[in-house]
Design a protein around this motif. Structure first.
Motif, PDB file in Angstrom:
ATOM      1  N   GLY A  54       6.821  43.097  26.399  1.00  0.00           N
ATOM      2  CA  GLY A  54       6.081  44.916  26.051  1.00  0.00           C
ATOM      3  C   GLY A  54       4.560  44.364  24.924  1.00  0.00           C
ATOM      4  O   GLY A  54       4.226  43.569  25.148  1.00  0.00           O
ATOM      5  N   LYS A  55       4.449  45.036  25.345  1.00  0.00           N
ATOM      6  CA  LYS A  55       3.036  45.095  24.645  1.00  0.00           C
ATOM      7  C   LYS A  55       2.841  45.706  22.942  1.00  0.00           C
ATOM      8  O   LYS A  55       3.415  44.918  22.764  1.00  0.00           O
ATOM      9  N   PRO A  56       1.671  44.520  22.453  1.00  0.00           N
ATOM     10  CA  PRO A  56       1.472  44.535  21.370  1.00  0.00           C
ATOM     11  C   PRO A  56       1.773  45.938  20.425  1.00  0.00           C
ATOM     12  O   PRO A  56       1.541  47.295  21.088  1.00  0.00           O
ATOM     13  N   GLY A  57       2.681  45.619  19.826  1.00  0.00           N
ATOM     14  CA  GLY A  57       3.070  46.962  19.036  1.00  0.00           C
ATOM     15  C   GLY A  57       4.835  47.575  18.797  1.00  0.00           C
ATOM     16  O   GLY A  57       5.562  48.510  18.429  1.00  0.00           O
ATOM     17  N   TYR A  61       7.693  49.705  22.905  1.00  0.00           N
ATOM     18  CA  TYR A  61       6.341  48.854  23.783  1.00  0.00           C
ATOM     19  C   TYR A  61       8.109  48.028  24.860  1.00  0.00           C
ATOM     20  O   TYR A  61       7.890  47.963  26.374  1.00  0.00           O
ATOM     21  N   LEU A  62       8.440  47.339  24.499  1.00  0.00           N
ATOM     22  CA  LEU A  62       9.401  46.319  24.907  1.00  0.00           C
ATOM     23  C   LEU A  62      10.516  47.125  25.855  1.00  0.00           C
ATOM     24  O   LEU A  62      10.824  46.873  26.891  1.00  0.00           O
TER      25      LEU A  62
END
Length: 76
Positions: A54-57, A61-62
């Motif tokens: 996932g992206k940072p956040g 997002y994952l």
């Protein structure tokens, strides 16, 4: 547990589970319930290892990337 609802962008899925692992499994089940007629009749024919980062956040997002990868695997 999941439910499907109408959404202006595409389609909405509301998924609730007691663990993160169950959440990802239930979200996948919800997604495929929209694609196949009877999701309970689907049986595995081969094993595929998926790696999703996932992206940072956070988990949102994952989960999004997880569902996108499942769609990609289904289409290819």
């Amino acid at each position: 547990m999941y439910e499907v609802f109408e959404h202006t962008a595409d389609i909405g899925l509301r998924v609730r589970s007691s663990t993160l692992e169950e959440l990802f499994c239930d979200a996948a089940r919800a997604l495929f319930s929209l694609i196949v007629g009877n999701v309970d009749a689907v049986r595995p024919t081969k094993k595929v290892r998926l790696v999703v980062s996932g992206k940072p956040g956070g988990v949102d997002y994952l989960l999004f990337d997880w569902l996108n990868e499942l769609l990609f695997q289904f289409d290819s």
